[in-house]
Design a protein around this motif. Structure first.
Motif, PDB file in Angstrom:
ATOM      1  N   ASN A  76     -12.202  -0.156  -2.080  1.00  0.00           N
ATOM      2  CA  ASN A  76     -12.518  -1.543  -2.570  1.00  0.00           C
ATOM      3  C   ASN A  76     -11.448  -2.387  -2.058  1.00  0.00           C
ATOM      4  O   ASN A  76     -11.261  -4.047  -2.682  1.00  0.00           O
ATOM      5  CB  ASN A  76     -13.204  -2.280  -3.729  1.00  0.00           C
ATOM      6  CG  ASN A  76     -13.820  -3.718  -3.905  1.00  0.00           C
ATOM      7  OD1 ASN A  76     -14.514  -3.754  -2.123  1.00  0.00           O
ATOM      8  ND2 ASN A  76     -13.605  -4.418  -4.460  1.00  0.00           N
ATOM      9  N   LYS A  77      -9.685  -1.882  -1.635  1.00  0.00           N
ATOM     10  CA  LYS A  77      -9.241  -2.304  -1.538  1.00  0.00           C
ATOM     11  C   LYS A  77      -9.025  -3.052   0.190  1.00  0.00           C
ATOM     12  O   LYS A  77      -8.130  -4.415  -0.249  1.00  0.00           O
ATOM     13  CB  LYS A  77      -7.900  -1.449  -1.786  1.00  0.00           C
ATOM     14  CG  LYS A  77      -7.454  -0.722  -3.335  1.00  0.00           C
ATOM     15  CD  LYS A  77      -6.516   0.624  -2.545  1.00  0.00           C
ATOM     16  CE  LYS A  77      -6.250   1.128  -4.266  1.00  0.00           C
ATOM     17  NZ  LYS A  77      -5.315   2.613  -3.813  1.00  0.00           N
ATOM     18  N   GLY A  78      -9.782  -2.851   0.764  1.00  0.00           N
ATOM     19  CA  GLY A  78     -10.385  -3.527   1.911  1.00  0.00           C
ATOM     20  C   GLY A  78     -10.227  -2.988   2.696  1.00  0.00           C
ATOM     21  O   GLY A  78      -9.068  -2.388   3.385  1.00  0.00           O
ATOM     22  N   THR A  86      -9.888 -10.536   2.217  1.00  0.00           N
ATOM     23  CA  THR A  86      -9.232  -9.914   1.654  1.00  0.00           C
ATOM     24  C   THR A  86      -7.836  -9.967   1.675  1.00  0.00           C
ATOM     25  O   THR A  86      -7.013 -10.203   1.062  1.00  0.00           O
ATOM     26  CB  THR A  86      -9.543  -8.287   1.041  1.00  0.00           C
ATOM     27  OG1 THR A  86      -9.295  -7.619   2.314  1.00  0.00           O
ATOM     28  CG2 THR A  86     -10.244  -7.889   0.234  1.00  0.00           C
ATOM     29  N   SER A  87      -7.563 -10.050   3.419  1.00  0.00           N
ATOM     30  CA  SER A  87      -6.364 -10.533   3.977  1.00  0.00           C
ATOM     31  C   SER A  87      -6.714 -11.443   5.181  1.00  0.00           C
ATOM     32  O   SER A  87      -7.786 -11.419   5.731  1.00  0.00           O
ATOM     33  CB  SER A  87      -5.269  -9.960   4.002  1.00  0.00           C
ATOM     34  OG  SER A  87      -6.295  -9.160   4.589  1.00  0.00           O
ATOM     35  N   GLY A  97      -9.098  -7.629   6.524  1.00  0.00           N
ATOM     36  CA  GLY A  97     -10.137  -6.983   5.166  1.00  0.00           C
ATOM     37  C   GLY A  97     -11.754  -7.423   4.624  1.00  0.00           C
ATOM     38  O   GLY A  97     -11.206  -8.580   4.297  1.00  0.00           O
ATOM     39  N   LEU A  98     -11.768  -6.602   4.474  1.00  0.00           N
ATOM     40  CA  LEU A  98     -13.499  -6.623   3.918  1.00  0.00           C
ATOM     41  C   LEU A  98     -13.551  -5.963   1.611  1.00  0.00           C
ATOM     42  O   LEU A  98     -13.288  -4.597   2.680  1.00  0.00           O
ATOM     43  CB  LEU A  98     -14.238  -6.218   4.455  1.00  0.00           C
ATOM     44  CG  LEU A  98     -14.675  -7.304   6.165  1.00  0.00           C
ATOM     45  CD1 LEU A  98     -15.531  -6.778   6.992  1.00  0.00           C
ATOM     46  CD2 LEU A  98     -15.012  -9.058   5.178  1.00  0.00           C
ATOM     47  N   CYS A  99     -13.884  -6.598   0.962  1.00  0.00           N
ATOM     48  CA  CYS A  99     -13.492  -5.906  -0.250  1.00  0.00           C
ATOM     49  C   CYS A  99     -15.152  -7.111  -1.128  1.00  0.00           C
ATOM     50  O   CYS A  99     -15.901  -8.064  -0.482  1.00  0.00           O
ATOM     51  CB  CYS A  99     -12.983  -6.238  -1.111  1.00  0.00           C
ATOM     52  SG  CYS A  99     -12.673  -7.492  -2.019  1.00  0.00           S
ATOM     53  N   GLY A 130     -17.578  -8.225  -2.607  1.00  0.00           N
ATOM     54  CA  GLY A 130     -17.518 -10.135  -3.847  1.00  0.00           C
ATOM     55  C   GLY A 130     -17.723 -10.686  -4.751  1.00  0.00           C
ATOM     56  O   GLY A 130     -18.353  -9.744  -5.091  1.00  0.00           O
TER      57      GLY A 130
END
Length: 253
Positions: A32-34, A67-68, A72-74, A76
């Motif tokens: 889950n860091k992205g 995430t950025s 990047g995705l994590c 929600g």
């Protein structure tokens, strides 16, 4: 006939989409860091375009977030909200079972949770006998000389159990039993499914205990503490009753 077939196909498509969305959420849970769309698509084994459509829907529902600026995705914020709402309250679930167990045996029944190096009492139903045992919610107890503690040790990794036992015995100046003695007892508990405390933790009090793994891997334990003067006479029935209650609790998980 055609309408029925179309409806069936539509439902099947919906189930597949939900399954793919769940796969994406699980991938993000593990890392889950992205992750980029490409990485997600690679890990779930789906085309990037399919992942893009599903991620857009998850973003709209706040189940996934960026995430950025690089994309990047994590997971929600709505995931955390749903997790909190669905969290199982073990005390609420166990209370009817503790009550039934107490009414059936006439004895006090306890629920404890394993907290790092000790057992923490979280609920209790008092028995109907005039002479009975009593502990307070929030009390902590040792592991190696209590029924619920020993039942819990039987569910732990052998090395962790041995370390906890050795640590407790090191600070118990009056104890004559050894770590090896307790480890042998733990092996018997693994086979029998229950643990006994015969005047070990408190003189004049004996107990039977069982343990089970609850939500999130947390270990909980049931116990029935009984004045030793009537424990032996009731032991076989207490064993049968607490094992049945434990199975009823485990069925929730």
């Amino acid at each position: 006939m055609e309408n029925n077939e179309e409806l069936k196909n539509h439902k099947n498509h919906g189930v597949k989409v939900i399954s793919k969305a769940a796969d994406i959420l699980r991938v993000l849970k593990k890392d889950n860091k992205g992750l980029s769309l490409g990485k997600i698509a690679e890990r779930v084994g789906q085309p990037r375009s399919t992942v893009q459509r599903i991620v857009n829907a998850l973003l709209a529902e706040q189940l996934v977030m960026m995430t950025s600026a690089e994309g990047g995705l994590c997971l929600g914020p709505e995931i955390q909200s749903l997790a909190s709402a669905g969290r199982i309250d073990i005390a609420v679930i166990s209370r009817p079972i503790l009550t039934e167990l107490s009414e059936k045996t006439g004895e006090t029944t306890d629920l404890a949770v394993f907290k790092g190096s000790h057992m923490l009492f979280v609920d209790q139903v008092e028995g109907s006998h005039r002479l009975m045992t009593r502990s307070s919610i929030g009390d902590t107890f040792t592991m190696s000389d209590t029924a619920n503690g020993k039942a819990t040790l039987a569910l732990l990794d052998d090395d962790i159990a041995a370390t906890l036992i050795s640590r407790e015995l090191r600070y118990n100046e009056v104890c004559t039993i050894t770590t090896s003695d307790i480890i042998r007892e733990i092996e018997r508990i693994k086979t029998k499914g229950y643990a006994l405390d015969i005047n070990e933790h408190t003189e004049g009090i004996s107990a039977i205990g069982t343990a089970f793994i609850g939500p999130g891997g947390t270990i909980y334990a049931l116990s029935i503490p009984v004045p030793s003067s009537r424990f032996e006479k009731k032991k076989k029935l207490l064993i049968a009753d607490i094992l049945k209650a434990t199975e009823a609790l485990k069925a929730f998980f």
